[in-house]
Design a protein around this motif. Structure first.
Motif, PDB file in Angstrom:
ATOM      1  N   UNK A 237      29.618  40.834  28.235  1.00 17.67           N
ATOM      2  CA  UNK A 237      29.750  39.531  27.733  1.00 17.67           C
ATOM      3  C   UNK A 237      31.163  39.167  26.969  1.00 17.67           C
ATOM      4  N   UNK A 238      31.453  40.215  26.215  1.00 12.77           N
ATOM      5  CA  UNK A 238      32.627  40.185  25.678  1.00 12.77           C
ATOM      6  C   UNK A 238      33.918  39.799  26.657  1.00 12.77           C
ATOM      7  N   UNK A 239      33.885  40.842  28.028  1.00  8.51           N
ATOM      8  CA  UNK A 239      35.052  40.636  28.979  1.00  8.51           C
ATOM      9  C   UNK A 239      34.949  39.230  29.633  1.00  8.51           C
ATOM     10  N   UNK A 240      33.503  38.646  29.693  1.00  9.90           N
ATOM     11  CA  UNK A 240      33.338  37.474  30.285  1.00  9.90           C
ATOM     12  C   UNK A 240      33.666  36.274  29.368  1.00  9.90           C
ATOM     13  N   UNK A 241      33.543  36.359  28.137  1.00  6.50           N
ATOM     14  CA  UNK A 241      34.185  35.267  27.197  1.00  6.50           C
ATOM     15  C   UNK A 241      35.640  35.199  27.527  1.00  6.50           C
ATOM     16  N   UNK A 242      36.339  36.242  27.178  1.00  3.25           N
ATOM     17  CA  UNK A 242      38.001  36.325  27.495  1.00  3.25           C
ATOM     18  C   UNK A 242      38.346  35.769  28.867  1.00  3.25           C
ATOM     19  N   UNK A 243      37.614  36.328  29.900  1.00  5.58           N
ATOM     20  CA  UNK A 243      37.887  36.045  31.121  1.00  5.58           C
ATOM     21  C   UNK A 243      37.951  34.518  31.485  1.00  5.58           C
ATOM     22  N   UNK A 244      36.615  33.849  31.145  1.00  9.53           N
ATOM     23  CA  UNK A 244      36.522  32.561  31.162  1.00  9.53           C
ATOM     24  C   UNK A 244      37.637  31.672  30.411  1.00  9.53           C
ATOM     25  N   UNK A 245      37.778  32.120  29.319  1.00  8.86           N
ATOM     26  CA  UNK A 245      38.775  31.247  28.598  1.00  8.86           C
ATOM     27  C   UNK A 245      40.212  31.506  28.876  1.00  8.86           C
ATOM     28  N   UNK A 246      40.527  32.515  29.274  1.00  7.46           N
ATOM     29  CA  UNK A 246      42.101  32.753  29.800  1.00  7.46           C
ATOM     30  C   UNK A 246      42.140  32.088  31.290  1.00  7.46           C
ATOM     31  N   UNK A 247      41.162  32.334  32.055  1.00  8.19           N
ATOM     32  CA  UNK A 247      41.152  31.948  33.556  1.00  8.19           C
ATOM     33  C   UNK A 247      41.033  30.196  33.640  1.00  8.19           C
ATOM     34  N   UNK A 248      40.150  29.879  32.624  1.00 13.30           N
ATOM     35  CA  UNK A 248      39.827  28.271  32.745  1.00 13.30           C
ATOM     36  C   UNK A 248      41.424  27.615  32.080  1.00 13.30           C
TER      37      UNK A 248
END
Length: 274
Positions: free
Chosen positions: A62-73
């Motif tokens: 979930x921590x990976x996901x939050x960073x990935x969504x923000x950076x990718x978005x």
């Protein structure tokens, strides 16, 4: 129909304003992780009874996901929607207060994070993409509701009785609440379709199938909504005055989704019972 009296700021903690938009992302990840935990625990749903990683690992992811969504978005928005402006002033890339986020960029970031995380655990990365497809609809639903509260990404003028007059619209005319269309189609409806696929037809036993269903479902839904949703003002319509960047970015999702579905259904290994 008048716009409901909902302020974009949910609450404040001292000088810090907490917006519904941020809460949509936060709870999208947390609720998605909770649902993913339930799916991962139910080993009989998965190919050969083996989920992509252990259920409790979802909280680390979930921590990976939050960073990935923000950076990718953010990266997707800069590259797909406003590259010329950010090229002139690159420091503004880091100014996220302007709200510029791309769903497609966030999804690419999430997929890459899922693949890397699963490979580090020795799991099947296709099953990890299936997991993302099963849970991503929760976040989509919440963020689209937040878009509606923010009075942004609304649609073209309409005479339909559910047309909404958005306070940020300079023309103050009734418009399609395209954010709610997306919440209903890309979020709620797609969640239900995938839920039936995973729990009635055991689609998770065929790695790649759920991810394919998600790609097709999201891509088709987004393209349909784009027919009534106004394009980003800095881009406008493309190629003849009807095509939008959202359509262009969604079409590859449909094609990739079809490819995954065909692969999952025809792969000999997937035809075996777990």
């Amino acid at each position: 129909m008048p716009f409901p009296n909902i302020h974009p700021i949910a609450f404040s903690i001292g000088p810090v304003d907490i917006r519904w938009y941020a809460l949509g992302y936060l709870f999208g990840v947390l609720l998605g992780a909770a649902y993913g935990w339930l799916l991962l625990r139910n080993e009989r749903l998965w190919h050969r009874g083996t989920p992509p990683f252990k259920a409790n690992d979802i909280w680390d992811f979930a921590f990976w996901a939050m960073l990935a969504i923000v950076i990718g978005g953010r990266t997707g928005y800069v590259l797909f929607y406003n590259f010329s402006e950010y090229a002139q002033d690159p420091i503004q890339v880091f100014n996220t207060l302007d709200g510029g986020m791309s769903y497609h960029g966030g999804m690419i970031g999430l997929m890459l994070a899922a693949i890397l995380f699963t490979r580090s655990k020795g799991g099947n990365w296709l099953s990890a993409l299936d997991l993302m497809g099963a849970v991503a609809t929760i976040g989509i639903f919440l963020v689209r509701i937040a878009n509606f509260i923010n009075s942004e990404l609304y649609g073209a003028p309409t005479d339909l009785p559910w047309g909404v007059v958005f306070p940020t619209d300079p023309l103050q005319v009734a418009r399609h609440p395209s954010q709610l269309y997306e919440a209903a189609m890309e979020g709620l409806l797609l969640f239900l379709i995938i839920r039936v696929a995973t729990h009635v037809f055991y689609a998770l036993r065929k790695p790649g199938l759920v991810a394919g269903i998600f790609g097709i479902g999201y891509g088709v839904s987004r393209i349909l909504v784009e027919l009534v949703r106004l394009p980003d003002i800095q881009i406008g319509y493309l190629y003849g005055g009807w095509l939008t960047m959202g359509m262009v970015l969604s079409l590859p999702m449909v094609v990739a989704g079809l490819g995954l579905v065909i692969f999952a259904l025809t792969r000999p290994e997937n035809k075996l019972r777990p």
